[in-house]
Each structure stands twice: as structure tokens, then as C-alpha cells.
Design a protein around this motif. Structure first.
Motif, short mmCIF file in Angstrom:
data_model
loop_
_atom_site.label_atom_id
_atom_site.label_comp_id
_atom_site.label_asym_id
_atom_site.label_seq_id
_atom_site.Cartn_x
_atom_site.Cartn_y
_atom_site.Cartn_z
N UNK A 39 -7.16 22.28 7.83
CA UNK A 39 -6.92 22.12 6.40
C UNK A 39 -8.15 21.50 5.75
N UNK A 40 -8.50 22.01 4.58
CA UNK A 40 -9.63 21.48 3.82
C UNK A 40 -9.11 21.02 2.46
N UNK A 41 -9.62 19.89 2.01
CA UNK A 41 -9.17 19.29 0.76
C UNK A 41 -10.37 18.86 -0.07
N UNK A 42 -10.33 19.14 -1.35
CA UNK A 42 -11.24 18.52 -2.31
C UNK A 42 -10.42 17.41 -2.95
N UNK A 43 -10.54 16.19 -2.44
CA UNK A 43 -9.60 15.13 -2.84
C UNK A 43 -9.67 14.78 -4.32
N UNK A 80 -12.67 16.83 2.50
CA UNK A 80 -12.03 16.20 3.64
C UNK A 80 -11.43 17.32 4.48
N UNK A 81 -11.47 17.16 5.80
CA UNK A 81 -10.99 18.18 6.72
C UNK A 81 -10.01 17.55 7.70
N UNK A 82 -8.93 18.27 8.02
CA UNK A 82 -7.98 17.82 9.04
C UNK A 82 -7.77 18.94 10.04
N UNK A 83 -7.84 18.59 11.32
CA UNK A 83 -7.54 19.53 12.40
C UNK A 83 -6.14 19.22 12.89
N UNK A 84 -5.22 20.10 12.57
CA UNK A 84 -3.82 19.92 12.96
C UNK A 84 -3.46 20.93 14.03
N UNK A 85 -2.25 20.88 14.52
CA UNK A 85 -1.78 21.82 15.54
C UNK A 85 -1.83 23.24 14.99
N UNK A 86 -2.78 24.02 15.46
CA UNK A 86 -2.89 25.41 15.05
C UNK A 86 -3.35 25.63 13.63
N UNK A 91 -8.37 -0.78 -6.70
CA UNK A 91 -8.93 0.11 -5.68
C UNK A 91 -9.05 1.54 -6.23
N UNK A 92 -9.80 2.32 -5.51
CA UNK A 92 -9.88 3.75 -5.75
C UNK A 92 -9.59 4.43 -4.42
N UNK A 93 -8.68 5.37 -4.41
CA UNK A 93 -8.30 6.06 -3.18
C UNK A 93 -8.46 7.56 -3.38
N UNK A 94 -8.51 8.28 -2.27
CA UNK A 94 -8.57 9.74 -2.31
C UNK A 94 -7.21 10.30 -1.96
N UNK A 95 -6.69 11.17 -2.80
CA UNK A 95 -5.39 11.77 -2.58
C UNK A 95 -5.58 13.11 -1.87
N UNK A 96 -4.92 13.25 -0.72
CA UNK A 96 -5.01 14.48 0.07
C UNK A 96 -4.08 15.54 -0.49
N UNK A 97 -4.56 16.75 -0.62
CA UNK A 97 -3.73 17.91 -0.91
C UNK A 97 -4.40 19.11 -0.26
N UNK A 98 -3.60 19.99 0.31
CA UNK A 98 -4.14 21.15 1.02
C UNK A 98 -4.66 22.18 0.01
N UNK A 99 -5.98 22.28 -0.09
CA UNK A 99 -6.57 23.29 -0.95
C UNK A 99 -6.75 24.61 -0.21
N UNK A 100 -7.01 24.48 1.09
CA UNK A 100 -7.28 25.67 1.89
C UNK A 100 -6.79 25.41 3.31
N UNK A 101 -6.05 26.37 3.87
CA UNK A 101 -5.54 26.25 5.24
C UNK A 101 -5.90 27.49 6.03
#
Length: 122
Positions: A71-75, A62-68, A83-93
């Protein structure tokens, strides 16, 4: 909150087609792309809607484009009986110096190019 089921959560209470000029003015697209049709339901649409800071699922990441920052996450899966959900955590910034906004500057069916520029250049 953003929802794929309810377009009003993205575009307000009136249901306006995504290729209408008023909606396209608010998208985080390069000016050269605003005169062209914008794909609806594109896998990367979270980069251009509202603040453009919602995750984009590019399985398995999962990828997020934030201000400046990008972030990439392997959820991590969160499994519940209903349900099954994906938990976000910053693996790489990746921090982009002197930039706090982004725009999509190019795309095709399999890729998207995001540009980070200084405020005065956007």
C-alpha cells in the motif's frame, strides 16, 4: 505499539543488539542476508521488524508491506496545537496473488527490495 524511542517495544524487555543472531532469526530477511550485518536504524526497518506491517516513510510518501499487498499513501497532515501527525489512507494498493508473506531480499543505502513469495517458498 512501535516506538523509535524505546527499543523494548520492538525487541521485548531485554535490550539485545539488532545484529545478534537471536534477533536476526526473527527479522523478515531472506536467509542469504541473515549471515551479514544488518544496518541499525535503517529507513526501511519497519519492513523487517515484528510483522513487518508498519509504515515506512519515504517522503513524501508512506509505504506499507502487508500480507499479499503493498500500500502506498500520500499522507494528509493532521495539525493540532501540540503536534502534527500524518494520517494514513490507502491511495494505491498492489495485490500480490498467492502470497501472504514478504521478506527483504536486498538493500543498499538508498533502496530496499521486498520479495513476496508463496508460503512454501519462504
Amino acid at each position: 505499539a512501535w516506538s523509535t524511542a524505546d527499543p523494548r517495544s520492538v525487541m521485548g524487555s531485554n535490550r539485545v543488539a539488532c545484529n545478534s543472531q537471536s534477533v536476526k532469526e526473527n527479522l523478515l530477511l531472506d536467509d542469504s542476508l541473515k549471515s551479514k550485518p544488518v544496518p541499525t536504524s535503517a529507513w526501511w526497518q519497519n519492513i523487517v521488524l515484528q510483522a513487518g506491517d508498519q509504515p515506512v516513510v519515504t517522503s513524501p510518501y508512506m509505504v506499507r508491506c502487508l500480507a499479499g499487498t503493498i500500500s502506498v499513501c500520500a499522507p494528509t497532515p493532521l495539525v493540532h496545537e501540540k503536534y502534527v501527525a500524518s494520517v494514513w489512507h490507502d491511495d494505491w494498493k498492489l495485490h500480490i496473488a498467492d502470497s501472504n508473506k514478504h521478506r527483504v531480499i536486498g538493500y543498499d543505502p538508498l533502496s530496499v527490495t521486498v520479495g513476496y513469495l508463496a508460503d512454501e517458498k519462504l
